[in-house]
Write an enzyme that holds these catalytic residues in place. Structure first.
Site, mmCIF file in Angstrom:
data_model
loop_
_atom_site.group_PDB
_atom_site.id
_atom_site.type_symbol
_atom_site.label_atom_id
_atom_site.label_comp_id
_atom_site.label_asym_id
_atom_site.label_seq_id
_atom_site.Cartn_x
_atom_site.Cartn_y
_atom_site.Cartn_z
ATOM 1 N N ARG A 155 0.853 -1.186 0.000
ATOM 2 C CA ARG A 155 0.000 0.000 0.000
ATOM 3 C C ARG A 155 0.887 1.233 0.000
ATOM 4 O O ARG A 155 2.069 1.172 0.347
ATOM 5 C CB ARG A 155 -0.922 0.010 1.215
ATOM 6 C CG ARG A 155 -1.901 -1.160 1.263
ATOM 7 C CD ARG A 155 -2.776 -1.080 2.503
ATOM 8 N NE ARG A 155 -3.779 -2.143 2.554
ATOM 9 C CZ ARG A 155 -3.585 -3.333 3.119
ATOM 10 N NH1 ARG A 155 -2.413 -3.598 3.702
ATOM 11 N NH2 ARG A 155 -4.532 -4.254 3.116
ATOM 12 N N LYS A 191 -2.544 -2.554 7.403
ATOM 13 C CA LYS A 191 -3.960 -2.309 7.657
ATOM 14 C C LYS A 191 -4.488 -3.364 8.626
ATOM 15 O O LYS A 191 -4.261 -4.557 8.449
ATOM 16 C CB LYS A 191 -4.736 -2.365 6.342
ATOM 17 C CG LYS A 191 -6.183 -1.883 6.453
ATOM 18 C CD LYS A 191 -6.827 -1.804 5.090
ATOM 19 C CE LYS A 191 -8.247 -1.265 5.178
ATOM 20 N NZ LYS A 191 -8.881 -1.177 3.837
ATOM 21 N N HIS A 233 -2.461 3.307 -5.834
ATOM 22 C CA HIS A 233 -3.100 2.054 -5.430
ATOM 23 C C HIS A 233 -3.369 1.154 -6.631
ATOM 24 O O HIS A 233 -3.500 -0.069 -6.475
ATOM 25 C CB HIS A 233 -4.412 2.342 -4.692
ATOM 26 C CG HIS A 233 -4.805 1.261 -3.731
ATOM 27 N ND1 HIS A 233 -4.056 0.944 -2.615
ATOM 28 C CD2 HIS A 233 -5.857 0.406 -3.734
ATOM 29 C CE1 HIS A 233 -4.638 -0.044 -1.963
ATOM 30 N NE2 HIS A 233 -5.722 -0.395 -2.618
ATOM 31 N N ARG A 292 -0.855 -1.570 -6.906
ATOM 32 C CA ARG A 292 -1.120 -2.723 -6.032
ATOM 33 C C ARG A 292 -2.168 -3.639 -6.670
ATOM 34 O O ARG A 292 -2.035 -4.871 -6.636
ATOM 35 C CB ARG A 292 -1.580 -2.218 -4.671
ATOM 36 C CG ARG A 292 -2.034 -3.293 -3.684
ATOM 37 C CD ARG A 292 -2.328 -2.640 -2.337
ATOM 38 N NE ARG A 292 -3.243 -3.401 -1.508
ATOM 39 C CZ ARG A 292 -2.868 -4.333 -0.629
ATOM 40 N NH1 ARG A 292 -1.591 -4.619 -0.499
ATOM 41 N NH2 ARG A 292 -3.763 -4.959 0.116
ATOM 42 N N HIS A 350 -4.934 -9.342 3.085
ATOM 43 C CA HIS A 350 -6.390 -9.325 3.195
ATOM 44 C C HIS A 350 -6.848 -10.276 4.293
ATOM 45 O O HIS A 350 -6.373 -11.411 4.389
ATOM 46 C CB HIS A 350 -7.037 -9.747 1.869
ATOM 47 C CG HIS A 350 -6.923 -8.714 0.801
ATOM 48 N ND1 HIS A 350 -7.137 -8.997 -0.536
ATOM 49 C CD2 HIS A 350 -6.629 -7.387 0.865
ATOM 50 C CE1 HIS A 350 -6.973 -7.888 -1.247
ATOM 51 N NE2 HIS A 350 -6.663 -6.902 -0.424
ATOM 52 N N TYR A 407 -10.198 -9.598 -7.802
ATOM 53 C CA TYR A 407 -9.253 -9.554 -8.912
ATOM 54 C C TYR A 407 -9.528 -10.629 -9.953
ATOM 55 O O TYR A 407 -9.023 -10.549 -11.074
ATOM 56 C CB TYR A 407 -7.812 -9.670 -8.390
ATOM 57 C CG TYR A 407 -7.445 -8.530 -7.476
ATOM 58 C CD1 TYR A 407 -7.286 -7.239 -7.974
ATOM 59 C CD2 TYR A 407 -7.297 -8.731 -6.110
ATOM 60 C CE1 TYR A 407 -6.983 -6.177 -7.134
ATOM 61 C CE2 TYR A 407 -6.997 -7.676 -5.255
ATOM 62 C CZ TYR A 407 -6.842 -6.404 -5.777
ATOM 63 O OH TYR A 407 -6.551 -5.360 -4.945
#
Length: 331
Positions: free
Chosen positions: A148, A173, A279, A282, A305, A314
């Site tokens: 990120r 995150k 972003h 990424r 994630h 994706y």
């Protein structure tokens, strides 16, 4: 508020302002500086929108009206509206200690599920070719390691492992750590960047500075750590500045907006019409790994994630046409 002094008298003490109380509570709960600034901003706007009335004197009607005005008049995105609601929830629950039943019934705005913008391999090459110096290096980390924006900006020297070809992303995150690959292609540029950091750090030490900000009171636990090379940022700011949290003069990391501007300018120079941002690199990392046959669970780990459902977005942007189907026109 008052207290008795040593002579038996009574001394009045001015109670802290509401926003100072909010700021103190956020720091007690270890919220990031960016979240602190966002929450303070929304609470201030809420108070000003209601004629500077104290939040204790307001309730569901004022909160709903404020959030509605953001959506109808301000036309803000659902995520922005939800952030404003989170700010007010924190104010009432954590600062004012008010248990209001109507807070539980507040409905968050539904965020639309959108397919991310992804660049082709050729577009990534063209974009990176239009970047120079540390901007090219940071952008290469976003694409080559799937980091990120702020993870790359806040990267510390100690978390780059050249021997194992990996980078340890700290406090990502959700407060999670993870390991991501260090692309061979940027080994030498990254080594040169670390050497540059050594020179800057030595100059700061000679000038009587050289300490860097450490999270979670680590500076008190390890007093010498802030001046160690390993804790220095890989991408330091050009100048030292005052830390807004404690007023100390330190060398912070480079401002993220400078990389965002550089990527935007490079996109225009490369003739890329997609609305690509930092972003997007990424997103492209994940999509290109899927195209190369990498399993989705590994990609989930690399991206950090929590739920594989987040990573599955994706699969909808693979280079196979809509839903993997062949258009009848091509038949």
């Amino acid at each position: 508020m008052s207290y008795a002094d040593e002579n038996g008298g009574v001394t009045a003490v001015k109670a802290p302002r509401l926003l100072d109380q909010v700021r103190a509570r956020l720091r007690l709960r270890h919220y990031s500086l960016r979240t602190e600034q966002a929450y303070i901003g929304w609470i201030r706007r809420f108070i000003l929108a209601n004629g500077k009335r104290h939040p204790r004197d307001m309730g569901a009607a004022e909160v709903e009206a404020f959030l509605t005005a953001l959506a109808t008049d301000g036309k803000v995105a659902p995520g922005t509206q939800n952030q404003a609601l989170s700010s007010l929830l924190f104010l009432y629950r954590e600062v004012l200690g008010v248990d209001l039943p109507w807070m539980e019934t507040m409905v968050r705005a539904k965020r639309p599920r959108r397919v991310p913008v992804v660049l082709s391999r050729d577009e990534v090459v063209r974009l990176l070719a239009r970047l120079d110096g540390q901007y090219a290096l940071m952008a290469s980390l976003l694409y080559g390691a799937g980091m990120r924006l702020m993870e790359a900006i806040r990267l510390r020297v100690k978390d780059v492992d050249f021997a194992r070809n990996e980078i340890c992303v700290r406090d990502g995150k959700g407060g999670k750590d993870r390991r991501v690959p260090l692309p061979q292609k940027i080994h030498e540029p990254l080594r040169q960047q670390v050497e540059r950091v050594k020179v800057i750090h030595r100059e700061d030490l000679d000038a009587g500075f050289g300490a860097v900000w450490l999270p979670h009171a680590l500076a008190r636990k390890y007093p010498s750590a802030p001046r160690e090379l390993g804790w220095q940022y890989v991408f330091p700011a050009a100048q030292r500045s005052r830390d807004p949290r404690d007023g100390e003069e330190r060398r912070h990391h480079v401002d993220e907006s400078s990389l965002q501007r550089a990527v935007k300018a490079a996109r225009h120079r490369a003739g890329i019409v997609k609305p690509a941002t930092c972003h997007t690199l990424r997103h492209s990392f994940a999509t290109h790994l899927l195209e190369a046959g990498q399993d989705i669970r590994t990609i989930q780990e690399l991206l950090g994630h929590k739920d594989v459902a987040t990573t599955q977005i994706y699969t909808h942007v693979l280079n196979r046409g809509g839903m993997g189907a062949v258009s009848p026109l091509d038949r």
